[in-house]
Every structure is written in structure tokens, then in C-alpha cells.
Design an enzyme around this catalytic site. Structure first.
Site, PDB file in Angstrom:
ATOM      1  N   GLU A  54       0.869  -1.180   0.000  1.00  0.00           N
ATOM      2  CA  GLU A  54       0.000   0.000   0.000  1.00  0.00           C
ATOM      3  C   GLU A  54       0.903   1.226   0.000  1.00  0.00           C
ATOM      4  OE1 GLU A  54      -2.661   2.581  -0.208  1.00  0.00           O
ATOM      5  OE2 GLU A  54      -1.638   2.742   1.719  1.00  0.00           O
ATOM      6  N   SER A  55       0.852   2.013  -1.068  1.00  0.00           N
ATOM      7  CA  SER A  55       1.849   3.080  -1.252  1.00  0.00           C
ATOM      8  C   SER A  55       1.803   4.134  -0.146  1.00  0.00           C
ATOM      9  CB  SER A  55       1.692   3.737  -2.628  1.00  0.00           C
ATOM     10  OG  SER A  55       0.409   4.311  -2.770  1.00  0.00           O
ATOM     11  N   CYS A  85       4.468  -2.327  -8.573  1.00  0.00           N
ATOM     12  CA  CYS A  85       3.128  -1.954  -8.115  1.00  0.00           C
ATOM     13  C   CYS A  85       3.202  -0.704  -7.222  1.00  0.00           C
ATOM     14  CB  CYS A  85       2.451  -3.139  -7.431  1.00  0.00           C
ATOM     15  SG  CYS A  85       0.667  -2.945  -7.267  1.00  0.00           S
ATOM     16  N   ARG A 143      -4.591  -4.851  -8.144  1.00  0.00           N
ATOM     17  CA  ARG A 143      -4.954  -3.448  -7.878  1.00  0.00           C
ATOM     18  C   ARG A 143      -3.815  -2.532  -8.330  1.00  0.00           C
ATOM     19  NH1 ARG A 143      -6.737  -2.307  -2.003  1.00  0.00           N
ATOM     20  NH2 ARG A 143      -7.278  -0.335  -2.962  1.00  0.00           N
ATOM     21  N   HIS A 179       3.643  -7.679 -10.767  1.00  0.00           N
ATOM     22  CA  HIS A 179       4.385  -8.325  -9.670  1.00  0.00           C
ATOM     23  C   HIS A 179       5.238  -9.484 -10.190  1.00  0.00           C
ATOM     24  CE1 HIS A 179       2.330  -6.547  -6.085  1.00  0.00           C
ATOM     25  NE2 HIS A 179       1.356  -6.344  -6.953  1.00  0.00           N
ATOM     26  N   GLU A 181       7.632 -10.919  -8.810  1.00  0.00           N
ATOM     27  CA  GLU A 181       8.011 -11.789  -7.685  1.00  0.00           C
ATOM     28  C   GLU A 181       6.956 -12.857  -7.386  1.00  0.00           C
ATOM     29  OE1 GLU A 181       5.394  -8.772  -5.812  1.00  0.00           O
ATOM     30  OE2 GLU A 181       6.813  -8.797  -7.473  1.00  0.00           O
TER      31      GLU A 181
END
Length: 197
Positions: A54-55, A85, A143, A179, A181
Site C-alpha cells: 500500500e503506497s 506496483c 490493484r 508483480h 516476484e
């Protein structure tokens, strides 16, 4: 020896640590991948990964833990940094939908839309074309932010979903909507870590 730090304040940290370790192995490079939480761990660092999550939270915790300014300075000095992301949002020059208190590293000349794809239900997986590999890459979008504009000539597209840019590179900085990863494919991590070896 290469020392890679994954900013471990929030988000999918362990997955990045495993992916980076496997990528170093595949490159035949000896190195260590650490869970980066404190500024003193930045000593002799070769590369940094800012994970998804969550940025707003990542931004706040980077400031609180004293990582924000040193990481920004290292990026400006040429240290390889990759953001995925929420990490892409943290690296971006302009962010649509940001909260007023949010601070960004502003190391990547792009404009992103923070929650362009909507809620968790809008998460999806789709093949991505990479500039540095002939085979499609499994793109996992959760998201995800959306790159809406490249703000300078220095920014080069390196990943596409159809004809839309979903990954960019600017000198030492890489920003991705997806993503890498969360797949078993380490090509993106290998491409990034070649900057550090």
C-alpha cells in the site's frame, strides 16, 4: 559481493527476497539479499527493491524509519532501484489519486494513476511482452497502478500488455505495474540485478 535490499516495511517482501536470490543464482553471482528496514543497512548496498503493498503506508513508514531521504539520494546517485506496483508509485514523478500527505521519491519521469484497475476483484494475470526477452512473461496485476504518461525522453518502455506500456526503465531505475516476484520466472529480476553486478 552483491548486496540487495528489499524494503521490508510492508508488502510482498519475502517473495521479492526469494526471487532476487534465485535471480543471483541464475546469473552465477554470489550475493546476499536482505530485508531492509533501517538506514544503517544501506551501507555497501548494490541495489534496492521497493515491493508492492500500500503506497501510502510504504511512504509513511519510509519517512518514519529514516529510509526515505537516503534511498532518494542513492537513486539520484545512480544506485539501481526497482519498484513494483506500489513501488512504482513510490518512484513516480506525478501520481493521480495521491493523498496530500504522501511523499514520493520522484526518481522516475512518469505519471501514474494510483488505483487505475480498481479493487482486488479486478486483479488479473496476462502475458507481457518484454524488451529484453523473446518469450512472454506471466504478468500478475493486483490493484495495479497504471502508467499514463512518460514525462521525458529518458524513460524507456521495457514491458507491454498488448500495446500498453506496463514497465519502464530510466537509467538505473525500473518501475513495473505488475508483480514479477509472484511468478517462478526470474527474468525481470535478472535483468534488474545485472545493473548491480
Amino acid at each position: 559481493m552483491v548486496k540487495v535490499g528489499v524494503i521490508g516495511l510492508q508488502g510482498d517482501v519475502e517473495e521479492h527476497i526469494w526471487a532476487a536470490r534465485r535471480a543471483l543464482e541464475n546469473l552465477g553471482v554470489s550475493g546476499d539479499v536482505i530485508w531492509l528496514k533501517k538506514p544503517e543497512q544501506l551501507e555497501n548496498i548494490s541495489a534496492i527493491i521497493i515491493p508492492g503493498g500500500e503506497s501510502t503506508t510504504i511512504s509513511r513508514l519510509m519517512v518514519k524509519n529514516g529510509l526515505f531521504e537516503p534511498v532518494k539520494k542513492l537513486g539520484e546517485e545512480g544506485l539501481p532501484i526497482m519498484g513494483t506496483c506500489a513501488g512504482l508509485i513510490m518512484l513516480s514523478k506525478e501520481v493521480i489519486g495521491a493523498t496530500p500527505e504522501q511523499k514520493f521519491l520522484e526518481l522516475l519521469d512518469v505519471k501514474v494513476n494510483r488505483n487505475a484497475y480498481g479493487r482486488q476483484v479486478d486483479s488479473f494475470e496476462a502475458p507481457i511482452k518484454l524488451a529484453f526477452s523473446g518469450e512472454p512473461f506471466p504478468g500478475v496485476f493486483i490493484r495495479a497502478p497504471r502508467i499514463v504518461e512518460l514525462l521525458s525522453e529518458r524513460v524507456k518502455p521495457i514491458a507491454w500488455l498488448g500495446d500498453r506500456v506496463v514497465g519502464v526503465e530510466q537509467d538505473n531505475i525500473i518501475g513495473l505495474e505488475f508483480h514479477p516476484e509472484l511468478t517462478d520466472d526470474t527474468r525481470v529480476h535478472e535483468y534488474f540485478l545485472r545493473k548491480a553486478v
